[in-house]
Write a protein that holds these residues in place. Structure first.
Motif, PDB file in Angstrom:
ATOM      1  N   GLU A 479     -44.303  65.577  24.039  1.00 26.77           N
ATOM      2  CA  GLU A 479     -45.558  64.897  24.353  1.00 26.77           C
ATOM      3  C   GLU A 479     -45.828  63.709  23.451  1.00 26.77           C
ATOM      4  N   TRP A 480     -45.117  63.591  22.337  1.00 28.77           N
ATOM      5  CA  TRP A 480     -45.372  62.460  21.438  1.00 28.77           C
ATOM      6  C   TRP A 480     -44.091  61.772  20.983  1.00 28.77           C
ATOM      7  N   ALA A 481     -42.949  62.461  21.047  1.00 26.58           N
ATOM      8  CA  ALA A 481     -41.705  61.894  20.527  1.00 26.58           C
ATOM      9  C   ALA A 481     -40.912  61.206  21.635  1.00 26.58           C
ATOM     10  N   ASP A 482     -40.089  60.261  21.236  1.00 24.04           N
ATOM     11  CA  ASP A 482     -39.183  59.549  22.135  1.00 24.04           C
ATOM     12  C   ASP A 482     -37.760  60.012  21.836  1.00 24.04           C
ATOM     13  N   PHE A 483     -37.098  60.566  22.839  1.00 28.33           N
ATOM     14  CA  PHE A 483     -35.762  61.105  22.633  1.00 28.33           C
ATOM     15  C   PHE A 483     -34.790  60.016  22.183  1.00 28.33           C
ATOM     16  N   ASN A 484     -34.940  58.806  22.701  1.00 32.27           N
ATOM     17  CA  ASN A 484     -34.032  57.718  22.320  1.00 32.27           C
ATOM     18  C   ASN A 484     -34.192  57.345  20.845  1.00 32.27           C
ATOM     19  N   VAL A 485     -35.418  57.417  20.330  1.00 33.24           N
ATOM     20  CA  VAL A 485     -35.625  57.141  18.910  1.00 33.24           C
ATOM     21  C   VAL A 485     -34.994  58.237  18.062  1.00 33.24           C
ATOM     22  N   ASP A 486     -35.138  59.495  18.494  1.00 34.36           N
ATOM     23  CA  ASP A 486     -34.470  60.587  17.783  1.00 34.36           C
ATOM     24  C   ASP A 486     -32.955  60.398  17.797  1.00 34.36           C
ATOM     25  N   ALA A 487     -32.426  59.946  18.946  1.00 35.37           N
ATOM     26  CA  ALA A 487     -30.987  59.713  19.035  1.00 35.37           C
ATOM     27  C   ALA A 487     -30.553  58.585  18.107  1.00 35.37           C
ATOM     28  N   TYR A 488     -31.396  57.589  17.973  1.00 38.42           N
ATOM     29  CA  TYR A 488     -31.081  56.489  17.053  1.00 38.42           C
ATOM     30  C   TYR A 488     -30.984  56.984  15.613  1.00 38.42           C
ATOM     31  N   SER A 489     -31.949  57.795  15.190  1.00 37.40           N
ATOM     32  CA  SER A 489     -31.901  58.327  13.833  1.00 37.40           C
ATOM     33  C   SER A 489     -30.732  59.290  13.656  1.00 37.40           C
ATOM     34  N   ALA A 490     -30.436  60.076  14.690  1.00 33.73           N
ATOM     35  CA  ALA A 490     -29.331  61.025  14.596  1.00 33.73           C
ATOM     36  C   ALA A 490     -27.989  60.322  14.504  1.00 33.73           C
ATOM     37  N   ALA A 491     -27.896  59.081  14.997  1.00 37.40           N
ATOM     38  CA  ALA A 491     -26.632  58.354  14.951  1.00 37.40           C
ATOM     39  C   ALA A 491     -26.164  58.099  13.532  1.00 37.40           C
ATOM     40  N   SER A 492     -27.082  58.090  12.581  1.00 40.71           N
ATOM     41  CA  SER A 492     -26.709  57.799  11.191  1.00 40.71           C
ATOM     42  C   SER A 492     -25.891  58.908  10.565  1.00 40.71           C
ATOM     43  N   ILE A 493     -25.999  60.134  11.098  1.00 41.96           N
ATOM     44  CA  ILE A 493     -25.250  61.234  10.495  1.00 41.96           C
ATOM     45  C   ILE A 493     -24.262  61.847  11.485  1.00 41.96           C
TER      46      ILE A 493
END
Length: 843
Positions: A479-493
């Protein structure tokens, strides 16, 4: 004449043992036979072990004993072992109760002394009222002159420091066990058998102070070692550095300590302390660690960062640890601070002027941490996924510390502010010294070589329970998070190039799976792994996992618990979850503020609620909760948000723009949620409508029931639903899942009763973002098309047994579904479609 049975006992010679069998006869065993039976029992204590039978057959000395007699011997052996364990446990419990009783007696003596002192002070004040004001003024002046001031002493030589240390020790002991401070019981923390300890806060004294005492199953030296390492248990402590240490000559140790404390929000500067710490052993064997601030400008390792801190003052504080007979220790903790509230905005001053806040964040946290370590040491705490308690505790500390570092943005940590777009709602800071690159993940072919960017903001919330808000954010991430933004941060690790955003299009399924790792002994904080399920939109790699994993800590979601704040902090992690995984924490922190009495009175007369469930309390029940409402109306809290993003050197501006927009969208989502969960609602001018363009809840409930009766010829509710309020109440509690959706090109749900919300695993707020196609997959939608055609022609349709899907991705089966058109009061306009799912259950 009845025969008295003699219990089992060994003979005086010790060579022969007698055991009572189930037939009432004694069997005598030789010492060799007993030794053989003990060996068999030691290897196979379980009663149905095949190995035991084999060992008995292989032992010649046991061949002449009947199997039934051997069975009785093992039963007696197990009974004796249980009796010994129970006796040992009772002895341990008795020692703890004796120690606790001693502690309570000491506390009672202290309270009696405090009462006597108050009586004397009362008599003295009565006598002073009969004296002249001049005499009173002269006496107060003499008192000021004769009061010793430790700041006037020379703190640059050991003799002066020892004098300050001895005075600190005396003042601390008078606070810990005496009546130097007027202590009152901590609100909401009643002592009892399940309580962590006895907690008290100061009343009308200089600064803010808190006190705790309790029993812990650790040795005093171990407790001192843990408590002196303040950053390990005090989450707000950024660093602690001992600049000088020398013996005091009486077996004690004096240390000069510099401490930095994080600011909990972006609205106030951090604090630092320059203190003297005195450690020694008293004549009765008790260990004491006491501490107080020193005058002067003792600075940290980086004087250039000093402007980011406000120097706080620690009045005599510390720890008194007394050993108990039979093991364990009794701990007395005192924290007495002056946090210089003048340096923060007025709205935040309750955080810096409240003894309750000091108790919750420091004093209680210290005692809880000691008890946590004690239980982990004894093996009472078991964590999931095979992780050691120390490793999981380190993860929690790293998440909290990383969030606080990003929130405070210290210059000596590499942070610097970026020029914004003129709006001050979101602060952007960058750190080029922190990198998640090939050094931390050597197999990552796409390292981020630029640095870390943090977007942060703080806002004031009115009448929003922090526990309810954080619990919603945890349970309804979509309801508040964007999956694509989470995927962007997850790409770093990630260890593969498919994690980089834009290279592989991905769709979020809406499913969130929470896997618990561990929690503290009172469950005030939980550590868990979150899996967000995603599917690739590309045909060539449709079977490649696009799931995102987050490591998360959540605290303060129990509304009945006494807590200073509620937090949700998370960071993307690799699926392998190594112990040294790099973490980039982001999250939320909601801190309650003391409400003003005028705000409480104003809110009682001027606010309504948007929560549909509040309309269900009718009659006398609604008048009984006025007192509860008054306690929540007008309550204020500060919400602080901080999100971190890695960026490449060439993408800094783009990532900054994305981060600013994302945090603003999160703030909008949180505000929308807060307005609905707030007991005070939006205000008197806003009607409690379900969504834009929808009627009030009472009106829609009547339309739904009247339309059902018109098209299907039966009543949806019972005949007792006469009034409008009764209709809504009965519709809300109806066992079938009843949902209403709009007649748009993509139907959106606008209402659901409690069963409907449970079936979809959502809330009234989140419901307005759920479309009809989300709960039915493509094959089911094709099967239902003829039924929907019938629905629009005849006004209703019976849908066959089928399966739909909740917002959390779980399948729901239903025995039958009924759909009908909901007609407005004019009977010429179809307002929406209604569905009733009968006998639904999760598959």
């Amino acid at each position: 004449m009845a025969m008295t049975m003699v219990p089992h006992r060994e003979s005086s010679s010790g060579s022969i043992n007698r055991h009572l069998t189930d037939s009432g006869k004694y069997v005598r065993y030789t010492a060799e036979q007993v030794e053989a039976l003990e060996r068999v029992y030691a290897e196979c204590p379980k009663p149905t072990s095949l190995r035991r039978q084999q060992l008995i057959r292989e032992c010649p000395i046991l061949s002449n004993i009947e199997p039934k007699q051997i069975k009785v011997w093992f039963q007696n052996r197990r009974c004796r072992e249980k009796q010994r364990k129970e006796a040992s446990r009772l002895q341990t419990v008795n020692r703890k109760l004796s120690a606790m009783n001693k502690l309570l007696m000491e506390e009672n003596d202290r309270l009696q002394k405090q009462v006597s002192q108050l009586v004397c002070e009362n008599g003295y004040m009565r006598q002073q009222l009969h004296t002249t004001s001049a005499t009173t003024t002269d006496a107060s002046c003499d008192s000021v002159v004769t009061t010793p001031q430790h700041s006037l002493r020379d703190a640059n030589n050991p003799a002066g420091l020892l004098s300050i240390a001895e005075e600190t020790l005396a003042e601390f002991l008078s606070k810990a066990t005496g009546t130097a401070v007027d202590w009152v019981q901590m609100p909401g923390m009643k002592p009892g058998p399940d309580s962590v300890g006895i907690f008290a806060i100061s009343q009308s004294c200089s600064g803010v102070a808190a006190r705790a005492c309790g029993l812990v199953s650790l040795e005093p030296t171990k407790i001192v070692e843990i408590l002196k390492d303040r950053p390990s248990w005090f989450r707000d402590c950024r660093s602690l550095e001992v600049f000088t240490m020398f013996p005091a000559g009486n077996g004690g140790t004096i240390e000069l300590v510099y401490t930095q404390i994080y600011a909990p929000t972006t609205l106030a500067p951090a604090r630092d302390l320059w203190t003297l710490r005195y450690t020694m052993t008293l004549e009765n064997g008790s260990l004491v660690v006491c501490e107080r601030s020193l005058s002067g400008s003792g600075a940290g390792p980086n004087p250039a960062a000093a402007p980011q801190f406000v120097r706080g003052e620690m009045l005599p504080s510390g720890y008194l640890i007394r050993p108990c007979e039979g093991g364990g220790s009794i701990i007395h903790i005192v924290d007495h601070l002056n946090l210089e509230a003048w340096s923060v905005p007025e709205v935040l001053r309750p955080l810096y002027e409240s003894s309750k806040v000091v108790a919750q964040r420091i004093t209680i946290a210290a005692l809880r941490y000691i008890r946590q370590i004690a239980q982990e040491t004894s093996g009472e705490v078991v964590y999931g996924l095979g992780r050691q308690p120390a490793v999981l505790r380190t993860f929690s500390q790293r998440l909290s510390r990383g969030f606080n570092d990003a929130l405070n943005g210290f210059n000596d940590g590499g942070w610097s502010l970026m020029n914004g777009d003129g709006a001050e709602d979101v602060i952007i800071a960058v750190n080029f010294s922190k990198k998640l690159n090939a050094a931390s993940n050597p197999v990552n072919p796409l390292p981020f070589v630029g640095g870390i960017l943090c977007a942060k903001a703080s806002m004031l919330l009115q009448s929003v329970p922090p526990a309810v808000l954080v619990r919603f954010l945890r349970e309804h991430r979509s309801e508040w998070a964007d999956f694509n933004v989470d995927a962007y941060s997850a790409a770093s690790i990630k260890a593969c190039p498919f994690g980089y955003p834009g290279m592989r299009p991905t769709r979020f399924t809406g499913s969130q799976i929470i896997m618990p790792l561990g929690h503290t002994i009172e469950q005030e904080e939980m550590l868990e792994v979150i899996r967000l399920e995603g599917h690739s939109l590309a045909q060539d790699d449709a079977f490649v996992s696009r799931d995102i994993h987050l490591l998360q800590i959540c605290s303060g979601i129990d509304e009945n618990a006494v807590g200073v704040c509620s937090e949700l902090i998370f960071a993307p992690i690799d699926e392998m979850f190594p112990d040294d995984a790099p973490l980039l924490p982001s999250g939320f922190r909601v801190i309650p503020l003391d409400s003003k009495s005028s705000d409480v009175q104003d809110s009682l007369t001027s606010h309504r609620t948007l929560d549909l469930t509040s309309s269900l309390e009718v009659g006398p029940a609604s008048t009984n909760c006025v007192g509860d409402v008054s306690s929540s109306h007008g309550a204020r809290s500060v919400l602080t948000i901080a999100f971190q993003f890695p960026f490449d050197a060439n993408m800094q501006d783009n990532v900054a723009t994305m981060a600013r927009q994302y945090v603003r969208s999160v703030i909008s989502s949180v505000q929308r949620v807060a307005m609905v969960i707030s007991p005070s609602g939006l205000g008197p001018s806003i009607n409690p409508k379900l969504s834009q363009g929808s009627p009030e809840a009472l009106t829609l409930a009547n339309w739904v029931c009247q339309s059902y009766s018109f098209y299907l010829g039966t009543e949806l509710l019972g005949s007792d639903s006469l009034g409008a309020d009764s209709v809504l109440k009965n519709l809300w509690s109806h066992p079938d899942a009843i949902l209403c959706c709009s007649l748009k090109s993509i139907p959106v749900f606008i209402f659901a009763n409690q069963a409907g919300l449970d079936m979809l695993e959502t809330t009234l707020v989140a419901l307005q973002d759920v479309t009809l196609d989300k709960i039915f997959d493509e094959p089911v939608r094709k099967e239902l098309c003829p039924e929907f055609t019938k629905l629009m022609q005849e006004g209703f349709a019976y849908l066959p047994t089928g399966i739909c899907m909740s917002t959390m991705g779980r399948h729901v089966s239903y025995e039958q579904a009924i759909a009908w058109k909901v007609v407005s009061a004019e009977e010429n306009t179809v307002h929406c479609l209604a569905f009733s799912f009968v006998n639904w259950s999760f598959v």
